[in-house]
Design an enzyme around this catalytic site. Structure first.
Site: not given
Ligand code: PLP
Length: 436
Positions: A138, A221, A246-247, A396
């Site tokens: 990322f 990560d 938040y995921k 995704r």
């Protein structure tokens, strides 16, 4: 029709059609958990970007708002869960999901800031000048590490050792070992647990071993795994890790991030020190000399954003009730089913699976590749299926186990099939920019 009775959580046979998926939902031990969430769309397949709100998350947020109203400044000491130690307390609650001791986990800052401070910390500690990463990372990981090099007068092009993927989707751990063989001076191997695009799950234990065998630290990560894949960081000996809340943790947009620091590194001075990382017993003595907390709490910087932290208390209680092993089991069954359906129902229209088929190598989402992936993502969104697109060709799809059922997966694939069969992509244009 498959007449054996499969175990709860097992994936349906794609040839059983929608009825097979409905039957699997009836056996699903997590089926009722969906009621605890307010899922905004018919088919919300983007929980790997932003999880939905739950009654529990809203209640813990509301409590802090009420305490602010009723107590004002006294909330720091007199709130039901005092605000002063709230980030540490929630770190304790989160620690089992990381396989870590309570003091090794804290909620603080954002993921990007945590990369800055932890990479900076260990660059300051060691003699070396290199960090091993990979070309599928990322982007924020590279931006932050490069900035930390620049601040230390190290040329980022020299400092960053980028292991290249052979297929543009996945990474082989042995290639990381090869990179270490050919570079001296490596301070940290910094890798994701799960790739944000392909969904490949890396072998965290193996990578940690590789790093340690070469005298480097292992940092991760974990943005795409915490809350959906169990971790074992302390036993494995991972040095540090960062992740978003938040995921899969469903703590809300911009929720405070998490970090883990192995207790062997307690006492190290954080690169981005601040008063909230000070030893708590003397923080309010207001000494100008910084004494780091003897815990991961030392890597906090300023006052925690309580309104961006509070929902985690509620959302974590749901994960605890479900159990991370049950969540993982269902997640694997859902992604297995989705992959099988893509093969059976979408391959003839140019879709393929970019995610490893071996469940041990897969996180919580599936990368469906299509030459017109961006248009496919848009067409799905217009039909009530929330997905996202990652260039160049990946749609995704994340069947998050707490609020997605097997029938949802079936329906989503059927909607994609009709979009493709009807030639509906011709109505869409490719664009660049914007949030996808
Ligand atoms: C792997 C990974 N790291 C970091 C981030 C973002 O970090 P931040 O919360 O600081 O924006 C994301 C966001 O999707 C991500 O997927």
């Amino acid at each position: 029709m498959n007449t054996d009775s499969p175990p709860a959580g097992a994936r349906p046979d794609p040839t059983d059609g929608r009825a097979g998926a409905v039957a699997a939902d009836r056996r699903d031990p997590l089926a009722d958990f969906r009621e605890r969430f307010d899922v905004p769309d018919d088919y919300y397949m983007d929980g790997n970007s932003l999880g939905p709100i739950s009654a529990e998350a809203e209640a813990s947020l509301d409590r802090i708002v009420e305490e602010w109203r009723d107590l004002g400044i006294r909330g720091w000491t007199d709130a039901e869960q005092d605000w002063f130690t709230y980030a540490e307390e929630l770190g304790d609650d989160l620690a089992p999901l990381l396989g870590a001791d309570a003091e090794e986990v804290v909620l603080a800052n954002s993921t990007t800031v945590n990369i800055h401070t932890l990479i900076g910390t260990f660059l300051d500690e060691a003699d070396g000048t290199k960090v091993v990463v990979n070309d599928l990372d990322f982007p924020t990981d590279h931006y932050a590490i490069r900035a930390q090099f620049r601040q230390r007068g190290i040329d980022p092009d020299e400092g960053l050792v980028v292991v290249e993927s052979e297929d543009g989707r996945t990474l082989a751990e042995r290639d990381v070992a090869d990179a270490l063989e050919s570079h001296d001076d490596v301070v940290v191997v910094f890798m994701p647990s799960v790739f944000y695009r392909s969904g490949q799950l890396l072998d965290v234990e193996r990578l940690t071993e590789i790093a340690h065998d070469h005298g480097a630290l292992a940092g991760f990560d974990l943005a795409h795994s915490v809350g959906v894949v169990p971790h074992d960081l302390a036993d494995i000996g991972v040095d540090f890790a960062v992740w978003c809340s938040y995921k899969y943790l469903n703590a809300g947009p911009g929720a405070l991030a998490g970090l883990y620091v192995n207790r062997d590194h307690f006492g190290t001075t954080p690169a981005l020190a601040g008063w909230w990382g000070h030893d708590k017993s003397t923080q309010f003595d207001m000494n100008l000399e910084f004494t780091p907390a003897d815990s991961a709490g030392a890597w906090q910087i300023g006052t925690p954003h309580l309104l961006s932290l509070a929902p985690l208390e509620g959302s974590l209680s749901i994960i605890r009730d479900a159990g991370i092993d049950t969540i993982r089991e269902k997640s694997v069954a859902l992604t297995d089913y989705l992959i099988a359906l893509v093969d059976e129902r979408l391959a003839e229209f140019g879709c393929s699976v970019g995610t490893p088929r071996d469940a041990d190598r897969r996180g919580g989402h599936v990368a469906v590749e299509h030459p017109e992936g961006q248009k496919l993502a848009e067409a799905l969104k217009d039909r009530g299926v929330v997905v996202d697109f990652r260039p160049p060709n990946v749609v995704r799809l994340c069947p998050a186990p707490l609020y997605t059922g097997f029938a949802d997966v079936w329906d989503v694939v059927e909607i994609a099939r009709s979009v493709l069969a009807e030639g509906a992509l011709a109505e869409y244009e490719t664009s660049s920019g914007g949030v996808t």
